[in-house]
Write an enzyme that holds these catalytic residues in place. Structure first.
Site, PDB file in Angstrom:
ATOM      1  CG  ASP A 148      -2.711   4.063  -1.276  1.00  0.00           C
ATOM      2  OD1 ASP A 148      -3.794   3.986  -2.351  1.00  0.00           O
ATOM      3  OD2 ASP A 148      -3.417   3.699  -0.262  1.00  0.00           O
ATOM      4  CG  ASP A 187      -3.085  -1.044  -2.450  1.00  0.00           C
ATOM      5  OD1 ASP A 187      -2.982   0.661  -1.516  1.00  0.00           O
ATOM      6  OD2 ASP A 187      -3.700  -1.561  -1.681  1.00  0.00           O
ATOM      7  CG  ASP A 192      -6.644   0.512  -0.772  1.00  0.00           C
ATOM      8  OD1 ASP A 192      -5.531   2.067  -0.611  1.00  0.00           O
ATOM      9  OD2 ASP A 192      -6.179   0.260  -0.252  1.00  0.00           O
ATOM     10  CB  SER A 219      -0.969  -0.226   1.411  1.00  0.00           C
ATOM     11  OG  SER A 219      -2.466   0.994   1.049  1.00  0.00           O
TER      12      SER A 219
END
Length: 455
Positions: free
Chosen positions: A247, A249, A251, A104
């Site tokens: 960010d 990843d 999400d 992440s």
């Protein structure tokens, strides 16, 4: 006490804590357990794997593939895609297991492995514990999992283009012509670097992209939703209508208005909830937020006649509340926003497309929409404590007295939130109010008292 799984999958420094050996065992044990709960109709179980752009993605991906295929599970390699894409594609391909390789918003040396079940939801705690138990057995040389042979071994399988399937899904949901809208996208040198600009272009927006040249090492490096300063500059330079930062990843979403001012997750959620309410699509008139959402959000929600449901900190608690009652929108100040009518996890690209379509339809400037709430100053101070006091600090009379005094003082114009850290020997003191100097002094004094009395 769990050994591997934290609040969001298994994380650690790649090749040191999160090794290919551990990834192999996770896939072998995870594949065995998760597929046990799925219905295959005589077919081999199916897993899908997506990654962000970190250099360590390949070593972990091939270890996971070896683990899955060794227990008779076929694998789709989705390549570099956002975490929410894997949640969606697991359902789209009717896979039994969705697997994300990403850490992440963490620095590049970290990586993580996260599983979704066949419905695209994170695994229940009980299933994660079963996987851990099985890994323990494997480490004690008691591997009870059968290793199929001949044609029962799993293989890498091709399906229609996973990225295209996800982009089609996003396009169909938003279904708004964004022509005339100039957007700057900061893709954090992460998983959204190709998909986000492509979808915005297909919807006819004018797109300028920054932090879109991943090299395996630069993910989240001075860019993305946790470092939006370059996006703020780019929006002003490009004279754009809106800036959007994801960010690593993808999400999460943080936005920037045309004046270069940050529009955080609280503001984005309120703008979207108000829009849904106007369209009669805000289920039970509820927006789900955590206790960390700003006091300004509470005041604005009341003014806009939107009811709040408040949960503990963490997107898993937001999601639990939404699933329990079928609410349509919820999220966190960090920009992790869930639109449950469309996807089962926070989806930065989806959030950015919805926000952009609201901006286009409103015929207003982003700064006007962002006036929906005033952000109250919020001061957070960590008090270091001995672990044994983390849950019992309120039993110390001086601390209880001081907290009561602050709460009475702030009752008319602010909020006091004190909670133990989930992972560290800390008690977090958060005070919100109109007068920043006053709340800073209060928070520091209280944190100091807690530290002194809880050594």
């Amino acid at each position: 006490m769990r050994k591997y799984f934290g609040t969001d999958g298994v994380r650690g420094i790649a090749n040191e804590e999160l090794t290919p050996t551990l990834a192999y065992k996770l896939a072998r044990a995870g594949g065995y357990i998760i597929s046990k709960y799925s219905h295959h109709d005589g077919q081999k179980p199916l897993a899908i794997i997506g990654t962000d752009t970190r250099i360590s993605k390949d070593t972990l991906k091939y270890a996971l593939m070896a683990g899955f295929t060794s227990v008779g599970i076929d694998v789709i390699d989705a390549g570099i895609v956002p975490t929410p894409a894997v949640a969606y594609l697991t359902r789209f391909f009717k896979a039994d297991i969705g697997t994300v390789i990403s850490a992440s918003h963490n620095p590049m040396e970290y990586n993580g492995i996260k599983f979704f079940n066949s419905q695209g939801f994170k695994l229940a705690d009980a299933i994660e514990e079963e996987i851990e138990d099985l890994i323990e057995q494997m480490e004690n040389k008691k591997d009870i999992i059968n290793s199929p042979t001949h044609n029962a071994i799993g293989r890498l399988v091709k399906r229609e283009n996973p990225k295209e399937a996800y982009m089609d899904f996003l396009q169909k949901i938003v279904n708004t012509d964004l022509k005339g809208l100039k957007v700057v996208l900061d893709t954090s040198n992460g998983a959204a670097y190709k998909i986000a600009p492509e979808v915005f272009k297909r919807l006819k927006a004018t797109v300028h992209t920054i932090a879109d040249k991943p090299n395996g090492l630069n993910i989240n490096w001075d860019c993305g939703s946790t470092h939006p300063q370059n996006l703020q500059k780019a929006v002003l330079q490009q004279k754009a209508d809106i800036g959007l930062a994801y960010d690593g990843d993808s999400d999460r979403l943080i936005a920037v208005d045309e004046k270069g001012e940050i529009v955080d997750g609280d503001k984005i959620m309120l703008i979207c909830a108000k829009h849904l309410k106007e369209q009669d699509k805000l289920k039970d008139n509820k927006l789900v937020v955590t206790v960390m959402s700003n006091l300004g959000l509470h005041i604005s929600a009341k003014q806009n006649d939107i009811d709040l449901s408040i949960t503990g900190v963490g997107d898993r608690y937001v999601l639990e509340e939404m699933l329990k009652y079928g609410y349509s929108i919820g999220g966190e100040q960090s920009g992790h926003i869930i639109f449950l009518d469309y996807n089962t996890t926070g989806d930065g690209i989806l959030s950015s497309l919805i926000l952009s379509s609201i901006l286009k339809q409103s015929k207003k400037k982003m700064s006007e929409l962002a006036k929906i709430m005033d952000i109250y100053p919020q001061v957070l101070v960590n008090a270091k404590v001995d672990n044994k006091f983390k849950q019992t600090y309120m039993e110390i009379p001086e601390i209880a007295q001081k907290i009561k005094h602050i709460e009475e003082d702030m009752a008319q114009e602010g909020r006091v939130l004190i909670r133990p850290s989930g992972t560290e020997p800390l008690v977090r003191v958060m005070i919100e109010g109109k007068d920043e100097d006053k709340i800073t002094t209060m928070a520091n004094e209280l944190a100091q008292l807690i530290s002194e009395k809880c050594k």
